[in-house]
Design an enzyme around this catalytic site. Structure first.
Site, PDB file in Angstrom:
ATOM      1  N   SER A  44       0.899  -1.321   0.017  1.00 13.86           N
ATOM      2  CA  SER A  44      -0.028   0.055  -0.046  1.00 13.86           C
ATOM      3  C   SER A  44       0.658   1.357   0.100  1.00 13.86           C
ATOM      4  O   SER A  44       0.495   2.422  -0.536  1.00 13.86           O
ATOM      5  CB  SER A  44      -1.179  -0.063   1.385  1.00 13.86           C
ATOM      6  OG  SER A  44      -0.210  -0.051   2.473  1.00 13.86           O
ATOM      7  N   HIS A 251      -0.834   5.907   6.754  1.00 12.63           N
ATOM      8  CA  HIS A 251      -0.230   5.749   5.326  1.00 12.63           C
ATOM      9  C   HIS A 251       0.076   7.159   4.909  1.00 12.63           C
ATOM     10  O   HIS A 251      -0.647   8.106   5.491  1.00 12.63           O
ATOM     11  CB  HIS A 251      -1.377   5.107   4.304  1.00 12.63           C
ATOM     12  CG  HIS A 251      -1.372   3.609   4.518  1.00 12.63           C
ATOM     13  ND1 HIS A 251      -2.219   3.110   5.381  1.00 12.63           N
ATOM     14  CD2 HIS A 251      -0.873   2.611   3.845  1.00 12.63           C
ATOM     15  CE1 HIS A 251      -1.896   1.663   5.425  1.00 12.63           C
ATOM     16  NE2 HIS A 251      -1.112   1.369   4.149  1.00 12.63           N
TER      17      HIS A 251
END
Length: 269
Positions: A44, A251
């Protein structure tokens, strides 16, 4: 006789220069021939989870047009660009699902992998929802995995890349530290937990860098570019806990890809 020696010297000198230039041109041509395609592999942190602007056809892999591989391809126009990085990917997923675009014409490969193998998501879930002692215990388990098991899994991926794309220059991207210690956060994890999480990121990066070097790959250390932009910095390039979209938690944001990952990858490429 004197003129003959001078003439011979000049001729030899010109010949040597000519050979050097020919060699340089040949090396440059070879490098240009090799660098015909770019393939972006990984998890990711490479697909762009957290950056938004997801490509609809990528589905649950959540590949973003604001992720560093897409940004690099847009500005450098490689002859081909294959973006197979996928949210949640582990080393086994790369081997099973991401390597098909690699071939002898691939000139450049990027990859971030290893965080999910080491239990990144479970570490953060434990630290956010459970006690400090549980958090530290889970981090210790992750570090033990990085020592015992992760190196072999990374070796399998890196060897497979070289086997399929022997001419490729491979850039392995690491992971940022999550927290600025003694920062602006007034709630959430303890400073002890934040420090331990940062230490685990360093530990993981060191292990990845070591295996990358062993395979002749370039390691891109993003901890430098993310310094001053961690969570609790007041100018974060990382999402904290996002209860509305939990998968984006911890993230990089779009700014994290353009300002944190892209410059490091560009320098390594």
């Amino acid at each position: 006789m004197r003129r003959s020696r001078i003439t011979a010297y000049v001729t030899s000198l010109l010949l040597a220069v000519g050979l050097a230039l020919t060699g340089a041109a040949t090396a440059q041509a070879s490098q240009t021939a090799a660098a015909t395609g770019y393939v972006a592999l990984g998890d990711s942190y490479s697909s762009g989870v957290g950056a938004g602007s997801y490509i609809s056809s990528s589905g649950d892999c959540k590949r973003s047009t604001k992720a560093y591989p897409y940004l690099w391809a847009a500005s450098h126009s490689p002859s081909s660009f294959d973006f197979t990085a996928c949210s949640g990917a582990r080393t086994g997923d790369v081997l099973a699902n991401q390597l098909s675009p690699l071939n002898t014409g691939t000139g450049l490969v990027s990859i971030s992998i290893g965080g999910n193998d080491a239990g990144f998501s479970d570490v953060m879930t434990t630290c956010v929802l459970q006690s400090e002692s549980s958090c530290l215990s889970r981090i210790a388990t992750a570090r033990a995995y990085v020592d015992s098991t992760l190196p072999g899994k990374l070796d399998s991926v890196y060897s497979a890349i070289t086997s399929r794309a022997p001419s490729a220059h491979v850039v392995v991207l690491g992971y940022p530290r999550f927290y600025q210690l003694s920062g602006s956060c007034i709630a959430g994890l303890s400073e002890t937990e934040r420090s331990a999480i940062n230490g685990a990121a360093d530990y993981l990066d060191s292990a990845i860098a070591k295996r990358a070097a062993a395979h002749g790959f370039t390691f891109g250390d993003v901890r430098t570019t993310f310094t001053g932009h961690e969570i609790c910095s007041g100018s974060a390039w990382l999402h904290s806990v996002n209860w509305l979209n939990i998968g984006e938690s911890y993230h990089p944001t779009a700014a994290g890809h353009s300002g944190g990952y892209l410059p490091v990858f560009t320098a390594g490429a």
